[in-house]
Design a protein around this motif. Structure first.
Motif, short mmCIF file in Angstrom:
data_model
loop_
_atom_site.label_atom_id
_atom_site.label_comp_id
_atom_site.label_asym_id
_atom_site.label_seq_id
_atom_site.Cartn_x
_atom_site.Cartn_y
_atom_site.Cartn_z
N VAL A 7 0.68 -1.25 0.00
CA VAL A 7 -0.01 0.05 -0.16
C VAL A 7 0.88 1.48 -0.08
O VAL A 7 0.46 2.27 -0.66
N ALA A 8 1.91 1.07 0.50
CA ALA A 8 2.74 2.29 0.68
C ALA A 8 3.35 2.97 -0.72
O ALA A 8 2.89 4.19 -0.76
N PRO A 9 3.54 2.63 -1.63
CA PRO A 9 3.72 3.11 -3.10
C PRO A 9 2.21 3.88 -3.64
O PRO A 9 2.61 4.99 -4.10
N CYS A 10 1.29 3.14 -3.10
CA CYS A 10 0.24 3.80 -3.65
C CYS A 10 -0.25 4.93 -2.90
O CYS A 10 -0.58 6.02 -3.33
N LEU A 11 -0.04 5.19 -1.59
CA LEU A 11 -0.23 6.21 -0.76
C LEU A 11 0.54 7.32 -1.05
O LEU A 11 0.20 8.54 -1.03
N ILE A 12 1.82 7.20 -1.51
CA ILE A 12 2.73 7.99 -1.89
C ILE A 12 2.55 8.84 -2.88
O ILE A 12 2.43 10.01 -3.13
N ALA A 13 2.15 7.95 -4.14
CA ALA A 13 1.85 8.79 -5.29
C ALA A 13 0.32 9.49 -5.14
O ALA A 13 0.25 10.56 -5.87
N LEU A 14 -0.59 8.94 -4.39
CA LEU A 14 -1.75 9.81 -4.13
C LEU A 14 -1.58 11.20 -3.45
O LEU A 14 -2.00 12.10 -3.77
N SER A 15 -0.81 11.01 -2.43
CA SER A 15 -0.42 12.29 -1.48
C SER A 15 0.59 13.28 -2.55
O SER A 15 0.46 14.58 -2.34
N THR A 16 1.25 12.78 -3.23
CA THR A 16 1.88 13.41 -4.31
C THR A 16 1.22 14.27 -5.23
O THR A 16 1.22 15.53 -5.56
N LEU A 17 0.14 13.59 -5.79
CA LEU A 17 -0.84 14.01 -6.64
C LEU A 17 -1.67 15.18 -6.07
O LEU A 17 -1.94 16.28 -6.59
N VAL A 18 -2.03 14.99 -4.81
CA VAL A 18 -2.71 15.94 -3.87
C VAL A 18 -2.10 17.27 -3.65
O VAL A 18 -2.50 18.26 -3.87
N ILE A 19 -0.63 16.89 -3.37
CA ILE A 19 0.07 18.16 -2.80
C ILE A 19 0.27 19.05 -4.24
O ILE A 19 0.36 20.28 -4.18
N ALA A 20 0.56 18.26 -5.37
CA ALA A 20 1.16 19.06 -6.69
C ALA A 20 -0.05 19.72 -7.33
O ALA A 20 0.06 20.45 -8.09
N THR A 21 -1.41 19.50 -6.93
CA THR A 21 -2.48 20.20 -7.35
C THR A 21 -2.55 21.76 -6.95
O THR A 21 -2.49 22.19 -5.77
N PRO A 22 -2.49 22.64 -8.19
CA PRO A 22 -2.16 24.11 -7.61
C PRO A 22 -3.52 24.69 -7.09
O PRO A 22 -4.71 24.22 -7.28
N ALA A 23 -3.47 25.42 -6.20
CA ALA A 23 -4.48 26.18 -5.52
C ALA A 23 -5.14 27.25 -6.39
O ALA A 23 -4.41 27.95 -7.18
N LYS A 24 -6.48 27.33 -6.36
CA LYS A 24 -6.93 28.07 -7.24
C LYS A 24 -7.61 28.98 -6.54
O LYS A 24 -8.64 28.99 -5.69
N ALA A 25 -7.67 30.62 -6.89
CA ALA A 25 -8.52 31.58 -5.93
C ALA A 25 -9.89 31.92 -7.08
O ALA A 25 -9.86 31.42 -8.27
N ASP A 26 -10.74 32.23 -6.34
CA ASP A 26 -11.99 32.54 -7.00
C ASP A 26 -11.99 33.76 -7.53
O ASP A 26 -11.19 34.67 -7.27
N LEU A 27 -12.70 33.86 -8.66
CA LEU A 27 -12.77 35.12 -9.55
C LEU A 27 -14.26 35.24 -9.66
O LEU A 27 -15.12 34.47 -10.18
N VAL A 28 -14.82 36.31 -9.21
CA VAL A 28 -16.26 36.85 -9.39
C VAL A 28 -16.60 38.20 -9.92
O VAL A 28 -15.51 38.98 -10.07
N ASN A 29 -17.52 38.29 -10.39
CA ASN A 29 -18.18 39.65 -10.98
C ASN A 29 -18.19 40.89 -9.90
O ASN A 29 -18.13 42.04 -10.31
#
Length: 82
Positions: A7-29
């Motif tokens: 399970v360890a390699p799968c958890l490492i891959a999944l956590s890397t994917l979550v951390i690498a996702t860029p944060a997105k700021a909201d844009l409103v009118n």
């Protein structure tokens, strides 16, 4: 046949994917579309109050008795994507 699933390699891959996702700021009118602003949250507001090429950045900056207080400033528009 003794098949073991590591399970360890799968958890490492999944956590890397979550951390690498860029944060997105909201844009409103309109600033009125901002509900439940949290501390540290950044929301870009494109309501035409800032000079050309800029957009208003509203940030939840301070916790007060009435809720989160917001600060407002005009920032360059480049790099902001919907």
């Amino acid at each position: 046949m003794n098949a073991r699933f590591n399970v360890a390699p799968c958890l490492i891959a999944l956590s890397t994917l979550v951390i690498a996702t860029p944060a997105k700021a909201d844009l409103v009118n309109r600033e009125g579309e901002i509900v439940n602003l949290r501390l540290g949250q950044k929301v870009f507001v494109d309501d035409g109050t800032c000079p050309a090429g800029q957009v208003k950045l509203v940030t939840g900056s301070k916790l007060a008795a009435t809720g989160v207080q917001a600060t407002r400033q005009c920032v360059d528009r480049k790099g902001i994507k919907r």
